[in-house]
Design a protein around this motif. Structure first.
Motif, PDB file in Angstrom:
ATOM      1  N   PHE A  21      42.135  19.058  25.155  1.00 19.95           N
ATOM      2  CA  PHE A  21      41.970  17.707  24.641  1.00 19.95           C
ATOM      3  C   PHE A  21      42.726  16.769  25.584  1.00 19.95           C
ATOM      4  O   PHE A  21      43.971  16.772  25.619  1.00 19.95           O
ATOM      5  N   GLU A  22      41.993  15.975  26.334  1.00 17.60           N
ATOM      6  CA  GLU A  22      42.609  15.167  27.388  1.00 17.60           C
ATOM      7  C   GLU A  22      43.529  14.080  26.837  1.00 17.60           C
ATOM      8  O   GLU A  22      44.642  13.883  27.331  1.00 17.60           O
ATOM      9  N   GLU A  23      43.078  13.361  25.825  1.00 21.91           N
ATOM     10  CA  GLU A  23      43.854  12.212  25.337  1.00 21.91           C
ATOM     11  C   GLU A  23      45.175  12.654  24.734  1.00 21.91           C
ATOM     12  O   GLU A  23      46.214  12.019  24.902  1.00 21.91           O
ATOM     13  N   GLU A  24      45.163  13.782  23.996  1.00 16.10           N
ATOM     14  CA  GLU A  24      46.384  14.270  23.347  1.00 16.10           C
ATOM     15  C   GLU A  24      47.167  15.244  24.238  1.00 16.10           C
ATOM     16  O   GLU A  24      48.250  15.684  23.846  1.00 16.10           O
ATOM     17  N   ASN A  25      46.600  15.593  25.399  1.00 14.95           N
ATOM     18  CA  ASN A  25      47.231  16.538  26.324  1.00 14.95           C
ATOM     19  C   ASN A  25      47.546  17.870  25.629  1.00 14.95           C
ATOM     20  O   ASN A  25      48.664  18.389  25.678  1.00 14.95           O
ATOM     21  N   ILE A  26      46.519  18.420  24.969  1.00 16.21           N
ATOM     22  CA  ILE A  26      46.669  19.685  24.241  1.00 16.21           C
ATOM     23  C   ILE A  26      45.724  20.703  24.855  1.00 16.21           C
ATOM     24  O   ILE A  26      44.555  20.410  25.126  1.00 16.21           O
ATOM     25  N   ASP A  27      46.262  21.917  25.047  1.00 21.49           N
ATOM     26  CA  ASP A  27      45.455  23.010  25.594  1.00 21.49           C
ATOM     27  C   ASP A  27      45.671  24.225  24.702  1.00 21.49           C
ATOM     28  O   ASP A  27      46.813  24.632  24.451  1.00 21.49           O
ATOM     29  N   THR A  28      44.597  24.801  24.189  1.00 22.94           N
ATOM     30  CA  THR A  28      44.725  25.917  23.244  1.00 22.94           C
ATOM     31  C   THR A  28      45.220  27.200  23.911  1.00 22.94           C
ATOM     32  O   THR A  28      45.474  28.183  23.204  1.00 22.94           O
ATOM     33  N   MET A  71      28.448  25.548  19.743  1.00 21.26           N
ATOM     34  CA  MET A  71      29.043  26.767  19.189  1.00 21.26           C
ATOM     35  C   MET A  71      28.112  27.965  19.373  1.00 21.26           C
ATOM     36  O   MET A  71      28.563  29.086  19.607  1.00 21.26           O
ATOM     37  N   ALA A  72      26.817  27.734  19.283  1.00 24.13           N
ATOM     38  CA  ALA A  72      25.864  28.833  19.477  1.00 24.13           C
ATOM     39  C   ALA A  72      25.952  29.369  20.904  1.00 24.13           C
ATOM     40  O   ALA A  72      25.926  30.587  21.122  1.00 24.13           O
ATOM     41  N   ASP A  73      26.069  28.459  21.874  1.00 20.26           N
ATOM     42  CA  ASP A  73      26.200  28.882  23.275  1.00 20.26           C
ATOM     43  C   ASP A  73      27.511  29.621  23.507  1.00 20.26           C
ATOM     44  O   ASP A  73      27.572  30.570  24.302  1.00 20.26           O
ATOM     45  N   CYS A  74      28.561  29.195  22.812  1.00 23.13           N
ATOM     46  CA  CYS A  74      29.854  29.887  22.934  1.00 23.13           C
ATOM     47  C   CYS A  74      29.739  31.318  22.434  1.00 23.13           C
ATOM     48  O   CYS A  74      30.268  32.253  23.046  1.00 23.13           O
ATOM     49  N   ARG A  75      29.017  31.499  21.315  1.00 27.92           N
ATOM     50  CA  ARG A  75      28.865  32.846  20.746  1.00 27.92           C
ATOM     51  C   ARG A  75      28.010  33.723  21.643  1.00 27.92           C
ATOM     52  O   ARG A  75      28.133  34.949  21.614  1.00 27.92           O
ATOM     53  N   ARG A  76      27.140  33.102  22.451  1.00 23.66           N
ATOM     54  CA  ARG A  76      26.295  33.881  23.361  1.00 23.66           C
ATOM     55  C   ARG A  76      27.003  34.172  24.686  1.00 23.66           C
ATOM     56  O   ARG A  76      26.439  34.822  25.558  1.00 23.66           O
ATOM     57  N   GLY A  77      28.246  33.656  24.857  1.00 22.49           N
ATOM     58  CA  GLY A  77      29.005  33.908  26.074  1.00 22.49           C
ATOM     59  C   GLY A  77      28.629  33.019  27.231  1.00 22.49           C
ATOM     60  O   GLY A  77      28.949  33.331  28.391  1.00 22.49           O
ATOM     61  N   LYS A  78      27.999  31.886  26.967  1.00 18.39           N
ATOM     62  CA  LYS A  78      27.578  30.989  28.038  1.00 18.39           C
ATOM     63  C   LYS A  78      28.681  30.014  28.466  1.00 18.39           C
ATOM     64  O   LYS A  78      28.550  29.332  29.473  1.00 18.39           O
ATOM     65  N   ILE A  79      29.748  29.903  27.655  1.00 20.57           N
ATOM     66  CA  ILE A  79      30.806  28.922  27.932  1.00 20.57           C
ATOM     67  C   ILE A  79      32.156  29.630  28.004  1.00 20.57           C
ATOM     68  O   ILE A  79      32.468  30.490  27.167  1.00 20.57           O
ATOM     69  N   ASP A  80      32.965  29.248  29.004  1.00 28.49           N
ATOM     70  CA  ASP A  80      34.310  29.822  29.172  1.00 28.49           C
ATOM     71  C   ASP A  80      35.400  28.854  28.726  1.00 28.49           C
ATOM     72  O   ASP A  80      36.463  29.276  28.260  1.00 28.49           O
ATOM     73  N   ARG A  81      35.163  27.559  28.884  1.00 29.59           N
ATOM     74  CA  ARG A  81      36.192  26.577  28.562  1.00 29.59           C
ATOM     75  C   ARG A  81      35.525  25.262  28.149  1.00 29.59           C
ATOM     76  O   ARG A  81      34.486  24.873  28.699  1.00 29.59           O
ATOM     77  N   ILE A  82      36.156  24.572  27.182  1.00 29.00           N
ATOM     78  CA  ILE A  82      35.641  23.291  26.697  1.00 29.00           C
ATOM     79  C   ILE A  82      36.676  22.215  26.994  1.00 29.00           C
ATOM     80  O   ILE A  82      37.856  22.372  26.670  1.00 29.00           O
ATOM     81  N   VAL A  83      36.229  21.139  27.583  1.00 27.51           N
ATOM     82  CA  VAL A  83      37.097  19.988  27.832  1.00 27.51           C
ATOM     83  C   VAL A  83      36.512  18.805  27.056  1.00 27.51           C
ATOM     84  O   VAL A  83      35.344  18.450  27.239  1.00 27.51           O
ATOM     85  N   THR A  84      37.341  18.227  26.173  1.00 29.03           N
ATOM     86  CA  THR A  84      36.873  17.109  25.348  1.00 29.03           C
ATOM     87  C   THR A  84      37.856  15.950  25.435  1.00 29.03           C
ATOM     88  O   THR A  84      39.041  16.143  25.723  1.00 29.03           O
ATOM     89  N   LYS A  85      37.354  14.760  25.191  1.00 30.68           N
ATOM     90  CA  LYS A  85      38.185  13.574  25.356  1.00 30.68           C
ATOM     91  C   LYS A  85      39.337  13.540  24.355  1.00 30.68           C
ATOM     92  O   LYS A  85      40.485  13.284  24.706  1.00 30.68           O
ATOM     93  N   SER A  86      39.016  13.774  23.060  1.00 33.39           N
ATOM     94  CA  SER A  86      40.067  13.692  22.037  1.00 33.39           C
ATOM     95  C   SER A  86      39.689  14.544  20.835  1.00 33.39           C
ATOM     96  O   SER A  86      38.550  14.996  20.685  1.00 33.39           O
ATOM     97  N   LEU A  87      40.659  14.735  19.940  1.00 40.36           N
ATOM     98  CA  LEU A  87      40.431  15.492  18.709  1.00 40.36           C
ATOM     99  C   LEU A  87      39.378  14.819  17.831  1.00 40.36           C
ATOM    100  O   LEU A  87      38.574  15.501  17.190  1.00 40.36           O
ATOM    101  N   SER A  88      39.393  13.494  17.805  1.00 40.42           N
ATOM    102  CA  SER A  88      38.430  12.786  16.950  1.00 40.42           C
ATOM    103  C   SER A  88      36.999  13.002  17.409  1.00 40.42           C
ATOM    104  O   SER A  88      36.061  12.909  16.624  1.00 40.42           O
ATOM    105  N   ARG A  89      36.817  13.281  18.712  1.00 40.81           N
ATOM    106  CA  ARG A  89      35.483  13.571  19.235  1.00 40.81           C
ATOM    107  C   ARG A  89      35.078  15.018  18.947  1.00 40.81           C
ATOM    108  O   ARG A  89      33.899  15.334  18.866  1.00 40.81           O
ATOM    109  N   PHE A  90      36.078  15.874  18.790  1.00 42.51           N
ATOM    110  CA  PHE A  90      35.804  17.296  18.574  1.00 42.51           C
ATOM    111  C   PHE A  90      35.467  17.586  17.104  1.00 42.51           C
ATOM    112  O   PHE A  90      34.560  18.367  16.812  1.00 42.51           O
ATOM    113  N   ALA A  91      36.214  16.970  16.185  1.00 40.81           N
ATOM    114  CA  ALA A  91      35.979  17.207  14.756  1.00 40.81           C
ATOM    115  C   ALA A  91      36.472  16.014  13.957  1.00 40.81           C
ATOM    116  O   ALA A  91      37.388  15.302  14.385  1.00 40.81           O
ATOM    117  N   ARG A  92      35.861  15.823  12.792  1.00 37.41           N
ATOM    118  CA  ARG A  92      36.208  14.675  11.962  1.00 37.41           C
ATOM    119  C   ARG A  92      37.242  14.999  10.887  1.00 37.41           C
ATOM    120  O   ARG A  92      37.680  14.131  10.163  1.00 37.41           O
TER     121      ARG A  92
END
Length: 434
Positions: free
Chosen positions: A43-50, A1-22
């Protein structure tokens, strides 16, 4: 999240929601912040794109499922721990003072040096030492504590209640809620598991039970209201600190509050409460019978000293007369102004002069009253108290509160510091105890 706030990241790809947050709350909070930063999450497993706005509801559902999955995993882990608690195979997360953990088996083994300290603590407590005295003694000897800091009463108290010292283990003394408060005291919300002889004991069961019995008796006595009419009256003649009221096993006594202090221990002797009471009653009897002559002579001497200082009643009375004359002058000035004999300007000037003099004299009167020695008045009041003395508990308490300031304990004597600065001395134990 710190890198996102600094503008270092454009897109996040994660396996599933459970890996992203509890849990749903953290998931949505993070995703909304990322969306404001212009960062999309896939989110690849759930096929969700924000990037698709309609997906937020799906994220809420999926986040809820991820939270439930985490809860299920937590319950399974907890169940596994409880099974191990029940059969005694669970290892000790914290090794109690006096033990060390076997690296191969994880079982507790006795640390000989620390075990001696544990046995000493139990022995001192059973033989009458309090928690504070034990802690101070260990600190003064430089014995390392379980935390590496100084010993304190909380640590000693916990050790005296620690069942592991008799070779037993109580599991689940505390419990935690999933995504809730952690390490709450278990007051029946969860089952407890008590395993006997789970490891070698340091303290035998008889000693442990005796310490618990002593603790119960002391707690019961501590809960009793300790009252004495002499409380906050006795002071130490050596260090100047207050004496504390102590109810022992068989007798009540007083001791200096720094009797067992580590760095500057006071060696002034303890005083039996009955000796204090007997000495005080003897003083009351003496002053009731012979005090009038003593008090009258003291009053005469104080009044003579006050007259010699020149700030007695006569000088104050003269100042009051002067103020009365000035007020009369002010009244005459107002009459002259009313009849037109003086101008208003002249009236104001003279009125201010008079007011200034009145203020100055009033200040002199206040200073004279402040500097006036009130000892004669205090002794006169004390004489009346002792002349009316009757041998009742209520009247003795009246004398303690109104006539006696403090009682100094010094070299086998009690020095009663009275009103007016008078002091009377009684020997401790000079009279037969009743």
């Amino acid at each position: 999240m710190a890198d996102c706030r600094r503008g270092k990241i454009d897109r996040i790809v994660t396996k599933s929601l459970s890996r992203f947050a509890r849990n749903t709350k953290d998931c949505l909070k993070s995703l909304r912040e990322l969306k404001e930063l212009g960062i999309s999450v896939c989110f690849e497993e759930e096929n969700i794109d924000t990037t698709r706005m309609s997906d937020e509801m799906m994220i809420t559902v999926m986040g809820g499922l991820a939270q439930e999955e985490s809860h299920s995993i937590s319950k399974n882990v907890r169940w596994g721990f409880q099974k191990r608690m029940a059969n005694g195979s669970l290892g000790h997360a914290r090794v109690p003072y006096g033990y060390k953990s076997d690296k191969k088996t994880g079982k507790l083994r006795i640390d000989k040096n620390k075990a001696e300290v544990v046995r000493r603590i139990f022995d001192m407590y059973i033989n009458g030492s309090g928690l504070k005295l034990i802690a101070n003694t260990l600190n003064s000897e430089g014995v390392p504590s379980p935390t590496g800091k100084q010993w304190n009463t909380v640590t000693i108290n916990k050790m005296l209640r620690q069942e592991k010292y008799i070779g037993d283990t109580m599991w689940q003394k505390t419990w935690s809620e999933f995504m809730g408060p952690q390490f709450q005291i278990n007051r029946g919300q969860q089952p407890r598991y008590y395993i006997k002889d789970s490891h070698p004991p340091i303290i035998d069961r008889a000693t442990f039970e005796l310490a618990a019995k002593v603790k119960k008796e002391r707690t019961h006595k501590a809960e009793e209201k300790l009252e004495s009419p002499f409380q906050h009256k006795l002071i130490c003649g050596k260090c100047g600190r207050m004496y504390s009221y102590v109810v022992g096993r068989s007798i009540k006594h007083w001791k200096c509050s720094h009797k067992h202090y580590v760095f500057e221990a006071c060696d002034n002797s303890n005083v039996y409460d009955r000796d204090v009471r007997i000495a005080f009653e003897a003083l009351c009897d003496k002053l009731h019978a012979h005090g009038k002559k003593i008090f009258e002579r003291c009053i005469e001497q104080f009044e003579m000293l006050e007259n010699l200082k020149g700030s007695g009643t006569a000088s104050v009375a003269a100042m009051y007369e002067e103020i009365a004359d000035l007020k009369e002058q002010k009244h005459r000035l107002s009459i002259l102004l009313t009849k037109g004999y003086i101008t208003e300007e002249k009236y104001r000037v003279q009125e201010n002069d008079i007011e200034t003099k009145i203020i100055s004299i009033t200040a002199d009167i206040d200073r004279a009253n402040d500097n006036k020695d009130t000892s004669a008045d205090e002794i006169r009041l004390m004489m009346n108290i002792f002349m009316d003395y009757d041998d009742t508990q209520e009247y003795r308490e009246k004398i303690l509160s109104e006539a006696i300031d403090t009682i100094t304990v010094s070299d086998g004597e009690l020095i009663f510091n009275m009103l007016g600065g008078l002091k009377f001395t009684e020997r401790i134990g000079a009279y037969e105890r009743t």
